[in-house]
Design a protein around this motif. Structure first.
Motif, PDB file in Angstrom:
ATOM      1  N   SER A  14      -8.145  87.562 147.830  1.00 14.28           N
ATOM      2  CA  SER A  14      -7.256  87.415 148.982  1.00 14.28           C
ATOM      3  C   SER A  14      -6.394  86.164 148.924  1.00 14.28           C
ATOM      4  CB  SER A  14      -8.063  87.424 150.287  1.00 14.28           C
ATOM      5  OG  SER A  14      -8.978  86.345 150.325  1.00 14.28           O
ATOM      6  N   ARG A  15      -6.856  85.124 148.211  1.00 11.06           N
ATOM      7  CA  ARG A  15      -6.111  83.864 148.205  1.00 11.06           C
ATOM      8  C   ARG A  15      -6.234  83.182 146.840  1.00 11.06           C
ATOM      9  NH1 ARG A  15      -7.482  80.113 153.270  1.00 11.06           N
ATOM     10  NH2 ARG A  15      -5.556  79.132 152.533  1.00 11.06           N
ATOM     11  N   ALA A  43      -2.665  87.214 149.637  1.00 16.70           N
ATOM     12  CA  ALA A  43      -1.635  86.496 150.393  1.00 16.70           C
ATOM     13  C   ALA A  43      -0.568  86.011 149.424  1.00 16.70           C
ATOM     14  CB  ALA A  43      -2.258  85.331 151.153  1.00 16.70           C
ATOM     15  N   THR A 188      -3.154  75.410 144.063  1.00 18.22           N
ATOM     16  CA  THR A 188      -3.184  76.638 144.857  1.00 18.22           C
ATOM     17  C   THR A 188      -2.837  76.289 146.297  1.00 18.22           C
ATOM     18  OG1 THR A 188      -5.495  76.519 145.586  1.00 18.22           O
ATOM     19  CG2 THR A 188      -5.093  77.446 143.398  1.00 18.22           C
ATOM     20  N   ASP A 189      -2.742  77.310 147.123  1.00 21.57           N
ATOM     21  CA  ASP A 189      -2.471  77.050 148.533  1.00 21.57           C
ATOM     22  C   ASP A 189      -3.611  76.284 149.195  1.00 21.57           C
ATOM     23  OD1 ASP A 189      -4.072  79.343 148.125  1.00 21.57           O
ATOM     24  OD2 ASP A 189      -3.703  80.035 150.156  1.00 21.57           O
TER      25      ASP A 189
END
Length: 250
Positions: A14-15, A43, A188-189
């Motif tokens: 998911s991320r 995402a 990464t985010d």
């Protein structure tokens, strides 16, 4: 579904790095079963509809072997042929080695290492049924380093390398290849603020990484996706370090 189609399962999709892997595989034209605790799709803003349409959301906690097996059975029941698995889900906890609790140790080992075994076991009959396939485990370059306050994390990622080698040898006769991709520092985010230029971590990395730049999630995604092409056809049991040379720099 009336016809069977192939898919690759990615955990923790998911991320972060997992989302980048799911994106790179979908951009290759592959269908990707995106496993996460929430069941959310990756995402990835701005992804074309024809790419995101290749994602299949699935809810599965990697620390629950029964949930993993059930999610894979559900894919098969819906007509999907599982041809690959990427074990990406993981956790990073740190603390002084003399003081970390057994609960801390167990959480890291369960999420980063035991879950890899569980997912591989869950995928095994599906891969055998389809004549073989590829498993890619996401390790870390910490597997070969002595890192303060990272006893459990380093041990868990070293275990990923050992799991990869053992399964690669044992399952080769079934046409199953197993690889370990071991990233270094990747933006990464989840860590973008800590990795921002001018901060203490970035200053440290500028000294330690020969190219003076950390990697990106897209770098890891591209490497993993390449292993599912003919280029990875004779690779198995190896650990590929994607750390910009940091782990070998003196």
């Amino acid at each position: 579904m009336s016809e069977q189609r192939e898919c690759i399962v990615v955990t923790g999709a998911s991320r972060g790095i997992g989302a980048a892997i799911a994106l790179a595989l979908a951009q290759q034209g592959r269908h990707v079963a995106c496993f996460s605790r929430s069941g959310a799709l990756p995402a990835c803003p701005g992804v074309p509809a024809e790419v995101s349409a290749r994602w299949i959301g699935a809810k599965a906690d990697v620390t629950d072997p029964a949930a993993l097996a059930a999610a894979m059975r559900k894919l098969a029941d819906e007509g999907w042929r599982i041809k690959g698995l990427v074990n990406n889900a993981g956790v990073h906890l740190d603390g002084p080695s003399a003081e970390i609790s057994l609960e801390h140790w167990q959480e890291v080992m369960d999420t980063n290492a035991t879950s890899v075994v569980s997912a591989c076991q869950a995928a095994y009959p599906h891969l055998v049924a389809t004549g073989g396939g590829m498993i890619v485990n996401i390790g870390s370059f910490f597997d070969k380093l002595g890192v303060k306050r990272n006893l459990a994390y380093c041990a868990s990622k070293a275990a990923v390398g050992a799991i990869t080698r053992c399964l690669a040898v044992e399952w080769a006769g079934k046409g199953i290849r197993v690889m370990d991709v071991a990233p270094g520092y990747i933006v990464t985010d989840l860590n973008a603020d800590a990795m921002a230029a001018g901060g203490p971590l970035r200053a440290y990395l500028d000294k330690r990484i020969p190219g003076r730049e950390p990697g990106t999630a897209a770098d890891v995604g591209a490497l993993v996706a390449s292993l599912f092409t003919p280029a990875g056809g004779f690779l198995t049991g190896e650990t590929i370090y994607i750390d910009g040379g940091q782990g070998i720099a003196h």
